[in-house]
Scaffold this active site. Sequence first.
Site, PDB file in Angstrom:
ATOM      1  N   ASP A 112      -2.585  -2.518   7.705  1.00 25.06           N
ATOM      2  CA  ASP A 112      -3.456  -3.273   8.235  1.00 25.06           C
ATOM      3  C   ASP A 112      -3.463  -4.834   7.554  1.00 25.06           C
ATOM      4  O   ASP A 112      -3.939  -5.808   8.401  1.00 25.06           O
ATOM      5  CB  ASP A 112      -5.004  -2.770   7.830  1.00 25.06           C
ATOM      6  CG  ASP A 112      -5.176  -1.597   8.735  1.00 25.06           C
ATOM      7  OD1 ASP A 112      -4.268  -0.713   8.566  1.00 25.06           O
ATOM      8  OD2 ASP A 112      -6.587  -1.440   9.175  1.00 25.06           O
ATOM      9  N   GLU A 116      -9.352  -4.979  13.886  1.00 21.68           N
ATOM     10  CA  GLU A 116     -10.174  -5.419  12.803  1.00 21.68           C
ATOM     11  C   GLU A 116     -10.288  -6.791  12.932  1.00 21.68           C
ATOM     12  O   GLU A 116      -9.451  -7.555  13.133  1.00 21.68           O
ATOM     13  CB  GLU A 116      -9.869  -4.903  11.469  1.00 21.68           C
ATOM     14  CG  GLU A 116      -9.805  -3.425  11.314  1.00 21.68           C
ATOM     15  CD  GLU A 116      -9.256  -3.111   9.837  1.00 21.68           C
ATOM     16  OE1 GLU A 116      -8.787  -4.034   9.038  1.00 21.68           O
ATOM     17  OE2 GLU A 116      -9.578  -2.041   9.443  1.00 21.68           O
ATOM     18  N   SER A 153     -12.963  -5.006   8.881  1.00 19.62           N
ATOM     19  CA  SER A 153     -12.090  -4.290   7.889  1.00 19.62           C
ATOM     20  C   SER A 153     -13.020  -4.000   6.833  1.00 19.62           C
ATOM     21  O   SER A 153     -14.249  -4.435   6.650  1.00 19.62           O
ATOM     22  CB  SER A 153     -11.304  -5.556   7.146  1.00 19.62           C
ATOM     23  OG  SER A 153     -10.959  -5.468   5.941  1.00 19.62           O
ATOM     24  N   CYS A 167       0.920  -1.215   0.152  1.00 23.02           N
ATOM     25  CA  CYS A 167      -0.064   0.051  -0.169  1.00 23.02           C
ATOM     26  C   CYS A 167       0.874   1.187   0.144  1.00 23.02           C
ATOM     27  O   CYS A 167       0.272   2.216  -0.400  1.00 23.02           O
ATOM     28  CB  CYS A 167      -0.886   0.117   1.228  1.00 23.02           C
ATOM     29  SG  CYS A 167      -1.306  -1.336   2.066  1.00 23.02           S
ATOM     30  N   CYS A 184      -2.094   3.593   2.825  1.00 25.00           N
ATOM     31  CA  CYS A 184      -2.961   2.329   3.501  1.00 25.00           C
ATOM     32  C   CYS A 184      -3.972   3.047   4.329  1.00 25.00           C
ATOM     33  O   CYS A 184      -4.188   4.263   4.424  1.00 25.00           O
ATOM     34  CB  CYS A 184      -2.076   1.363   4.564  1.00 25.00           C
ATOM     35  SG  CYS A 184      -2.818  -0.022   5.065  1.00 25.00           S
ATOM     36  N   ASP A 185      -5.071   2.302   4.784  1.00 29.38           N
ATOM     37  CA  ASP A 185      -6.211   2.603   5.501  1.00 29.38           C
ATOM     38  C   ASP A 185      -6.170   3.840   6.394  1.00 29.38           C
ATOM     39  O   ASP A 185      -6.847   4.886   6.378  1.00 29.38           O
ATOM     40  CB  ASP A 185      -6.769   1.580   6.444  1.00 29.38           C
ATOM     41  CG  ASP A 185      -7.105   0.315   5.454  1.00 29.38           C
ATOM     42  OD1 ASP A 185      -6.759   0.386   4.564  1.00 29.38           O
ATOM     43  OD2 ASP A 185      -7.677  -0.566   5.943  1.00 29.38           O
ATOM     44  N   LYS A 186      -5.415   3.835   7.306  1.00 27.44           N
ATOM     45  CA  LYS A 186      -5.324   5.041   8.422  1.00 27.44           C
ATOM     46  C   LYS A 186      -4.629   6.201   7.794  1.00 27.44           C
ATOM     47  O   LYS A 186      -4.820   7.238   8.561  1.00 27.44           O
ATOM     48  CB  LYS A 186      -4.733   4.319   9.869  1.00 27.44           C
ATOM     49  CG  LYS A 186      -5.383   3.120  10.103  1.00 27.44           C
ATOM     50  CD  LYS A 186      -6.788   3.188  10.486  1.00 27.44           C
ATOM     51  CE  LYS A 186      -7.353   1.810  10.698  1.00 27.44           C
ATOM     52  NZ  LYS A 186      -7.321   1.062   9.604  1.00 27.44           N
TER      53      LYS A 186
HETATM   54 FE1  FES Z   1      -3.420  -1.290   3.077  1.00 27.03          FE
HETATM   55 FE2  FES Z   1      -5.469  -2.882   2.422  1.00 27.03          FE
HETATM   56  S1  FES Z   1      -3.541  -3.109   3.855  1.00 27.03           S
HETATM   57  S2  FES Z   1      -4.965  -0.754   1.846  1.00 27.03           S
END
Ligand code: FES
Length: 566
Positions: free
Chosen positions: A89, A454, A480, A57, A130-132
């Site tokens: 994640d 998650e 997630s 990511c 990535c997500d956060k």
């Molecule tokens: Fe990074 Fe899904 S683990 S976007």
Amino acid sequence: MIAEENAVQLNRFSATLTQEISNPAAQAMLYGIGLTEADMQKPQIGIASTGYEGNTCNMHLNGLSVYVKQGIQANGLVGLIFNTIGVSDGMTNGNDGMRYSLPSRDLIADSIESVVAAQWYDGVVTVVGCDKNMPGAIMAMARLDRPGIMVYGGTIRSGHYKGQKLDIVSAFEALGKKYAGNISDEDFKGVVQNAIPGAGACGGMYTANTMASSIEAMGLSLPLSSTYPATHEGKQEECKKIGAAMRLLLERNITPKDIISRESLENALTVVMALGGSTNAVLHYLAISRAAGIPLTLDDIQAISDRVPLLADLKPSGKYYMEDMLAIGGVPAVMKYLYEQGLIHGDCLTVTGKTVAENLAEAPDLNFEDQAIIRPLSNPIKQTGHIQILRGNLSPTGSVAKITGKEGERFEGVANVFEHEGEIIDALSKGEILPGQVLVIRNAGPKGGPGMSEMLKPTSAIMGAGLGDKVALITDGRFSGGTHGFVVGHVTPEAFEGGPIALVKDGDLITIDAIGRQLTLHVSDEELELRRSNWVQPAPRFTKGVLGKYIRNVKSASEGCVTDED
Ligand code: FES
């Protein structure tokens, strides 16, 4: 290119260091990094990259930051790249690593705020993956309120194995198939080795793509930026255009708080609902709104879900990937359709210096005849949004359900209680997860976990084992963006704080009613009081370090798990 003599008036912050005689040490250092006398007159832009080598990511973000810097320099500005942390994640696990994932959002926000404020940058570009990363970046940009733009690293391309398209969730679900004896060892290995073909964020409408799409809708990234795959040449071109956009924001002194408004938050959440985005968006928009000082509640989010249908057939519950969206015009085409249908506020300002409506005038039209990714309002996947806020005696201050309609809208079953998500994997491998059960995973909340893990591993394993439509799962942890199935997360108050979820026993009857929006534990008030009088708060799992500080500071999931005051 804009004349340099105009640039000095844009040094709203950096002039403190570069122009005042009382700061010779700072000026010496800036000459030391290679700035010229002419450069010292220019505005300085911090380029915050969450790039690091260890996950797909974020592995390419430092490279994208170099393109951003080129565009910044070409527009008479000084670009200065710095790094901040990221936590993937996909690479955490429920026992340890995932505890750091949600706290990393606030660490990213704190880090960007610290560098930009301490170094007197006039603006900031955040390059995130990535997500956060994204909510952390936007929280920092709102706190700083200096001209800023977010650049999303882009979605990943699909992996392939034996003619099947794959992504990260395929790897988790292969594990469930392995436990159930539904996949050979060779094919399990084949899926794991081919699910991820290179750089980019997880490819469905999971949390990263959810936040990128909705932040674009909110106006803080360039149009189409959330749709370009990470490896598409359009992503590099977008990075090079950032300099001109930053220049314009500086000249007009357009700051994030001019862009983040009640209406633009509604636009963001409208796109979350229409695209079937991650439940994590609830946490993150509660936190972003607080950073910007704009009231937003769970009930406001429910109201948006009530009026916006689920239109996108995207993974995890649907068929398509984010990369498929590029061919149909991407997020701008979806937003244009929603705007024409009266679901998007058109007069919100964006980082182009134009309004949403002005940007959308240049967007392509969705053609419902030759694509099946986005449905028309007349034929939605679900008449209302998939995110539902449930209350009831099991979550008096709110919980978040993801109901796409495919899993039904009501589930009643007996509780099977777990104190840790890892226990579900064990129970699954021993055949102890049975149809009709409501799996309860508690002490997984922001304080109790800590870090509100998650539950992708258990939900994917349950799906892979073929139990996805036969059991439900509730937790004070979260899910997630890749999760699907009958799941309710963010149950508040959390078990660590003595919420009713702490009082559930094996065999209790639980009803999840997504139509009446109730999460009900069928145990009498008297019995619950008795159980409460015997309940003892568990000791915090950490008292020191990041997680110890997090336990002391973090607020409820219903308040976005923020770690500072409003
Ligand atoms: Fe990074 Fe899904 S683990 S976007």
